[in-house]
Design an enzyme around this catalytic site. Structure first.
Site, PDB file in Angstrom:
ATOM      1  N   ASN A  42      44.020  41.959  36.865  1.00 41.75           N
ATOM      2  CA  ASN A  42      43.117  40.778  35.914  1.00 41.75           C
ATOM      3  C   ASN A  42      44.117  39.568  35.564  1.00 41.75           C
ATOM      4  O   ASN A  42      44.744  40.306  34.057  1.00 41.75           O
ATOM      5  CB  ASN A  42      41.704  41.380  35.751  1.00 41.75           C
ATOM      6  CG  ASN A  42      41.526  41.944  34.872  1.00 41.75           C
ATOM      7  OD1 ASN A  42      42.265  42.674  34.903  1.00 41.75           O
ATOM      8  ND2 ASN A  42      40.457  41.776  34.436  1.00 41.75           N
ATOM      9  N   ILE A  43      43.941  38.856  35.554  1.00 38.04           N
ATOM     10  CA  ILE A  43      44.492  37.286  34.467  1.00 38.04           C
ATOM     11  C   ILE A  43      43.572  36.111  34.311  1.00 38.04           C
ATOM     12  O   ILE A  43      43.047  35.545  35.311  1.00 38.04           O
ATOM     13  CB  ILE A  43      45.899  37.435  34.981  1.00 38.04           C
ATOM     14  CG1 ILE A  43      46.513  37.756  35.681  1.00 38.04           C
ATOM     15  CG2 ILE A  43      46.040  35.935  34.311  1.00 38.04           C
ATOM     16  CD1 ILE A  43      47.518  37.577  36.680  1.00 38.04           C
ATOM     17  N   CYS A  53      41.181  38.411  40.106  1.00 38.52           N
ATOM     18  CA  CYS A  53      41.184  39.217  39.442  1.00 38.52           C
ATOM     19  C   CYS A  53      42.229  40.207  40.445  1.00 38.52           C
ATOM     20  O   CYS A  53      43.299  39.711  40.073  1.00 38.52           O
ATOM     21  CB  CYS A  53      39.791  40.029  41.073  1.00 38.52           C
ATOM     22  SG  CYS A  53      37.725  39.244  40.183  1.00 38.52           S
ATOM     23  N   GLU A  55      43.009  42.586  42.465  1.00 34.45           N
ATOM     24  CA  GLU A  55      42.744  43.142  43.954  1.00 34.45           C
ATOM     25  C   GLU A  55      43.268  41.697  44.469  1.00 34.45           C
ATOM     26  O   GLU A  55      43.899  42.176  45.034  1.00 34.45           O
ATOM     27  CB  GLU A  55      40.973  43.054  44.410  1.00 34.45           C
ATOM     28  CG  GLU A  55      40.520  44.114  44.083  1.00 34.45           C
ATOM     29  CD  GLU A  55      39.651  43.723  42.667  1.00 34.45           C
ATOM     30  OE1 GLU A  55      40.046  43.193  41.768  1.00 34.45           O
ATOM     31  OE2 GLU A  55      38.788  43.615  43.077  1.00 34.45           O
ATOM     32  N   CYS A  86      34.810  42.512  43.772  1.00 33.28           N
ATOM     33  CA  CYS A  86      33.569  41.173  43.276  1.00 33.28           C
ATOM     34  C   CYS A  86      33.762  41.036  44.747  1.00 33.28           C
ATOM     35  O   CYS A  86      35.169  40.691  45.810  1.00 33.28           O
ATOM     36  CB  CYS A  86      33.842  40.590  42.200  1.00 33.28           C
ATOM     37  SG  CYS A  86      35.339  38.869  43.257  1.00 33.28           S
ATOM     38  N   CYS A  89      36.848  38.904  46.430  1.00 34.81           N
ATOM     39  CA  CYS A  89      37.446  39.723  46.542  1.00 34.81           C
ATOM     40  C   CYS A  89      37.495  40.390  47.108  1.00 34.81           C
ATOM     41  O   CYS A  89      38.506  40.735  48.256  1.00 34.81           O
ATOM     42  CB  CYS A  89      37.838  41.113  45.719  1.00 34.81           C
ATOM     43  SG  CYS A  89      38.778  40.087  43.770  1.00 34.81           S
TER      44      CYS A  89
HETATM   45 ZN   LIG Z   1      37.394  40.125  42.447  1.00 33.89          ZN
END
Ligand SMILES: [Zn+2]
Length: 132
Positions: A42-43, A53, A55, A86, A89
């Site tokens: 995650n960034i 995210c 993924e 989420c 994603c």
């Molecule tokens: Zn996500």
């Protein structure tokens, strides 16, 4: 059989997380049709909506190298609870998934993870087929 290499790659990708606001580290690893594993973390961003995210970072990493078929995905967030992708994603996974039965590993640690299929976590999904 579980893809332990994929699981390990997600766990090490988590260490690269840039999450100064949430302090919630997430790592992901995506196996694509070229046989390679692409990782992501995650960034976050000071403008929260610009956050990406793990993924999606992993999937975009693989796609940007020329891949289009996602075969398996592994994900680790909280090490005490199973962290699921989420909604955004899940939709991105659907875009590139080889099939609805694509395997997704939800990991707490190398010895504690669960296996789900894409259809289990996003049933009745909207896909490119709906646009045909
Ligand atoms: Zn996500």
């Amino acid at each position: 059989m579980a893809n332990i290499k994929l699981i390990k790659e997600a766990i090490s990708a988590r260490e690269k997380a840039y999450c100064p606001y949430s302090n919630f580290k997430v790592g992901a690893a995506a196996l694509f049709e070229d046989g390679n594993i692409y990782t992501g973390c995650n960034i976050e961003n000071a403008s929260y909506g610009a956050t990406n995210c793990a993924e999606r970072t992993a999937i975009f990493n693989g796609v940007s190298k020329g891949n289009k078929v996602l075969k398996e995905l592994a994900l680790i967030g909280d090490v005490n609870n199973y962290t699921y992708p989420c909604g955004i994603c899940r939709q991105v996974i659907t875009e590139f998934a080889e099939s609805k039965d694509m395997k997704i590993y939800i990991i707490k640690n190398e010895n504690d993870y669960i296996e789900k299929t894409l259809d289990e976590i996003l049933p009745g999904s909207f896909t490119k087929k709906d646009l045909e």
